[in-house]
Design an enzyme around this catalytic site. Structure first.
Site, PDB file in Angstrom:
ATOM      1  N   SER A 107       0.833  -1.205   0.000  1.00  0.00           N
ATOM      2  CA  SER A 107       0.000   0.000   0.000  1.00  0.00           C
ATOM      3  C   SER A 107       0.867   1.255   0.000  1.00  0.00           C
ATOM      4  O   SER A 107       1.954   1.268   0.575  1.00  0.00           O
ATOM      5  CB  SER A 107      -0.867  -0.016   1.265  1.00  0.00           C
ATOM      6  OG  SER A 107      -1.441   1.248   1.497  1.00  0.00           O
ATOM      7  N   TYR A 131      -2.219   5.625  -4.289  1.00  0.00           N
ATOM      8  CA  TYR A 131      -3.246   6.641  -4.049  1.00  0.00           C
ATOM      9  C   TYR A 131      -2.770   7.907  -4.726  1.00  0.00           C
ATOM     10  O   TYR A 131      -1.592   8.267  -4.583  1.00  0.00           O
ATOM     11  CB  TYR A 131      -3.401   6.935  -2.553  1.00  0.00           C
ATOM     12  CG  TYR A 131      -4.211   5.916  -1.796  1.00  0.00           C
ATOM     13  CD1 TYR A 131      -5.490   5.566  -2.208  1.00  0.00           C
ATOM     14  CD2 TYR A 131      -3.710   5.329  -0.643  1.00  0.00           C
ATOM     15  CE1 TYR A 131      -6.238   4.638  -1.501  1.00  0.00           C
ATOM     16  CE2 TYR A 131      -4.462   4.406   0.071  1.00  0.00           C
ATOM     17  CZ  TYR A 131      -5.719   4.059  -0.365  1.00  0.00           C
ATOM     18  OH  TYR A 131      -6.466   3.147   0.329  1.00  0.00           O
ATOM     19  N   THR A 157      -5.875   2.760  -6.860  1.00  0.00           N
ATOM     20  CA  THR A 157      -7.140   2.750  -6.119  1.00  0.00           C
ATOM     21  C   THR A 157      -7.963   3.974  -6.481  1.00  0.00           C
ATOM     22  O   THR A 157      -7.478   5.102  -6.393  1.00  0.00           O
ATOM     23  CB  THR A 157      -6.869   2.711  -4.597  1.00  0.00           C
ATOM     24  OG1 THR A 157      -6.159   1.515  -4.305  1.00  0.00           O
ATOM     25  CG2 THR A 157      -8.169   2.729  -3.799  1.00  0.00           C
ATOM     26  N   LYS A 253      -8.546  -0.459  -9.024  1.00  0.00           N
ATOM     27  CA  LYS A 253      -9.220  -1.049  -7.856  1.00  0.00           C
ATOM     28  C   LYS A 253     -10.316  -0.124  -7.336  1.00  0.00           C
ATOM     29  O   LYS A 253     -10.113   1.081  -7.237  1.00  0.00           O
ATOM     30  CB  LYS A 253      -8.184  -1.294  -6.761  1.00  0.00           C
ATOM     31  CG  LYS A 253      -8.736  -1.845  -5.468  1.00  0.00           C
ATOM     32  CD  LYS A 253      -7.602  -2.316  -4.572  1.00  0.00           C
ATOM     33  CE  LYS A 253      -8.105  -2.786  -3.231  1.00  0.00           C
ATOM     34  NZ  LYS A 253      -8.479  -1.669  -2.362  1.00  0.00           N
ATOM     35  N   HIS A 277     -13.763  -1.554  -1.064  1.00  0.00           N
ATOM     36  CA  HIS A 277     -12.711  -1.203  -0.109  1.00  0.00           C
ATOM     37  C   HIS A 277     -12.955  -1.912   1.240  1.00  0.00           C
ATOM     38  O   HIS A 277     -12.818  -1.309   2.309  1.00  0.00           O
ATOM     39  CB  HIS A 277     -12.658   0.323   0.072  1.00  0.00           C
ATOM     40  CG  HIS A 277     -11.267   0.836   0.329  1.00  0.00           C
ATOM     41  ND1 HIS A 277     -10.492   1.453  -0.624  1.00  0.00           N
ATOM     42  CD2 HIS A 277     -10.506   0.822   1.445  1.00  0.00           C
ATOM     43  CE1 HIS A 277      -9.337   1.795  -0.111  1.00  0.00           C
ATOM     44  NE2 HIS A 277      -9.303   1.410   1.140  1.00  0.00           N
ATOM     45  N   GLY A 331      -7.169  -9.196   2.300  1.00  0.00           N
ATOM     46  CA  GLY A 331      -6.604  -8.134   3.129  1.00  0.00           C
ATOM     47  C   GLY A 331      -6.626  -8.550   4.583  1.00  0.00           C
ATOM     48  O   GLY A 331      -5.612  -8.918   5.167  1.00  0.00           O
TER      49      GLY A 331
HETATM   50  C1  GLV Z   1      -7.034   2.806   3.598  1.00  0.00           C
HETATM   51  O1  GLV Z   1      -6.666   2.171   2.690  1.00  0.00           O
HETATM   52  C2  GLV Z   1      -8.071   2.439   4.498  1.00  0.00           C
HETATM   53  O2  GLV Z   1      -9.050   1.789   4.072  1.00  0.00           O
HETATM   54  O3  GLV Z   1      -7.961   2.774   5.679  1.00  0.00           O
END
Ligand code: GLV
Length: 390
Positions: A107, A131, A157, A253, A277, A331
């Site tokens: 990330s 990001y 993302t 994503k 997410h 994740g």
């Molecule tokens: C960041 O990726 C989050 O979801 O906190």
């Protein structure tokens, strides 16, 4: 090492070992958490068709994601603050993924930097998640750093220009590193294993950002940093800019809607990830597994479709693949393994998921994951078209 036979065992262990603010950061969704819960629950409504007296050997879960061989159609999802679940968490998870033969995605909001992970994995290629922030020079340099580190795919993302509200993070005063408040100190005193690990590493901050953005001495809270730095004006024109600058495999994503899926195809990206997410952004949106079939139907022959959200077992992976996902991402399942037992815990997560995938596939009468399609599912038990209809 404690005996762990499923991801829930790892979650329980992680909850014991990881400081509350970081455990809560992982194990939460936005607002009422209804989408967070639906991601997992909707998987459980889908039923398999058991077949018998079919030769179950040899079995293969090997596949490819964006043209790269994978031991199973599972990649490690990008998760923020991974190095706060366990000291040097990103390096450990990347090593476990490499040994298992699946992609690791780092990330932007990681604790270990791109360069730390490259050095910690002998420059083995990994994926980098981007990001887009207001400071485009920084983003250009970040893309260049990912290239220099031999990253083999960029995961851009698109669903976090602004941050969904997660109540627990506000109440816990989430920050990296944790602030020395009385409640934090009391909580850290109950996590000696975690503290010892942190004393043994110098990586206590956002490694990709610290020292790379002028004037950033302290990120304060994640919410504050995000609202100041992330670019709320992100558009498809920016996707084109990132694509040009990167020049390699590009994965988009955060796609939930079929209209956006069409735009993703038009952008020329190599893959899209059907994702909400992990239920951390728009609460009240459909689960990823219910959004998947319509997107596969609409664009599946023009772009590789992946999905994430709610995967806690190999059975969930199998259901997603049956509904047309060419790849899936884990994740939280990875974070639970990491928080529980470091690198060995991530390896355990991968072993558990692989075994559940392989055995369930065989129970359904298939020996090769490439042959898996909706015919392994009980008609009427799975979503077919629009997510609203499920
Ligand atoms: C960041 O990726 C989050 O979801 O906190």
């Amino acid at each position: 090492m404690p005996v762990t036979t499923n991801i829930e065992d790892l979650r329980v262990l992680a909850k014991r070992r990881v400081p509350r603010m970081f455990y809560d950061y992982a194990d939460s969704g936005s607002w009422t958490e209804s989408t967070y819960r639906a991601n997992e629950q909707d998987f459980n409504r889908i039923l398999f068709r058991q077949r018998v007296a079919v030769n179950m050997e040899p079995r293969s879960t090997q596949s490819t994601m964006v043209g790269q061989p994978v031991a199973m159609p599972v990649a490690i999802a990008p998760t923020g603050l991974t190095g706060m679940q366990h000291a040097d968490g990103e390096i450990l998870a990347a090593r476990a993924a490499r040994k298992f033969g699946i992609p690791f995605t780092l990330s932007t909001m990681s604790v270990c930097s791109i360069e730390d992970v490259a050095a910690g994995t002998d420059n083995h290629p990994f994926w980098f998640q981007l990001y887009v922030m207001r400071d485009r020079d920084f983003i250009a340099r970040l893309i260049d750093r990912a290239k220099a580190a031999n990253c083999s795919a960029l995961v851009l993302t698109l669903d976090l220009q602004i941050l969904g509200q997660r109540h627990k993070d506000i109440k816990n005063g989430l920050s990296v590193p944790p602030k020395p408040t009385i409640p934090n100190i009391l909580n850290l005193m109950t996590k000696p294993r975690w503290c010892l690990g942190m004393l043994g590493t110098r990586r206590h901050n956002f490694g990709n950002i610290f020292g790379h953005v002028k004037g950033v001495e302290n990120l304060g809270s994640l919410a504050e940093w995000t609202s100041k730095q992330f670019d709320p004006t992100l558009s498809w024109a920016d996707v084109e800019w990132v694509k040009q600058r990167w020049g390699g495999k590009l994965i988009l994503k955060g796609i939930q809607d079929v209209e956006d899926a069409r735009l993703a195809v038009d952008s020329g990206a190599d893959a899209l990830v059907v994702s909400n997410h992990g239920g951390r952004q728009l609460d009240g949106a459909p689960s990823s597994i219910s959004a998947l079939p319509e997107i596969v139907q609409e664009v599946g022959n023009r772009i590789e479709v992946h999905m994430d959200g709610g995967i806690r077992s190999g059975q969930h992976v199998l259901k997603a693949v049956a509904l047309g996902a060419k790849g899936t991402y884990i994740g939280r399942a990875m974070l639970y393994g990491l928080g529980a037992m470091g690198e060995a815990g991530v390896t355990r997560t991968l072993e558990i998921i692989h075994r559940e995938l392989e055995l369930s596939m065989a129970f359904c009468g298939r020996t090769d994951v490439a042959s898996v399609d909706t015919s392994i599912l009980l008609p009427g038990s799975y979503p077919t078209g629009t997510p609203r209809g499920y």
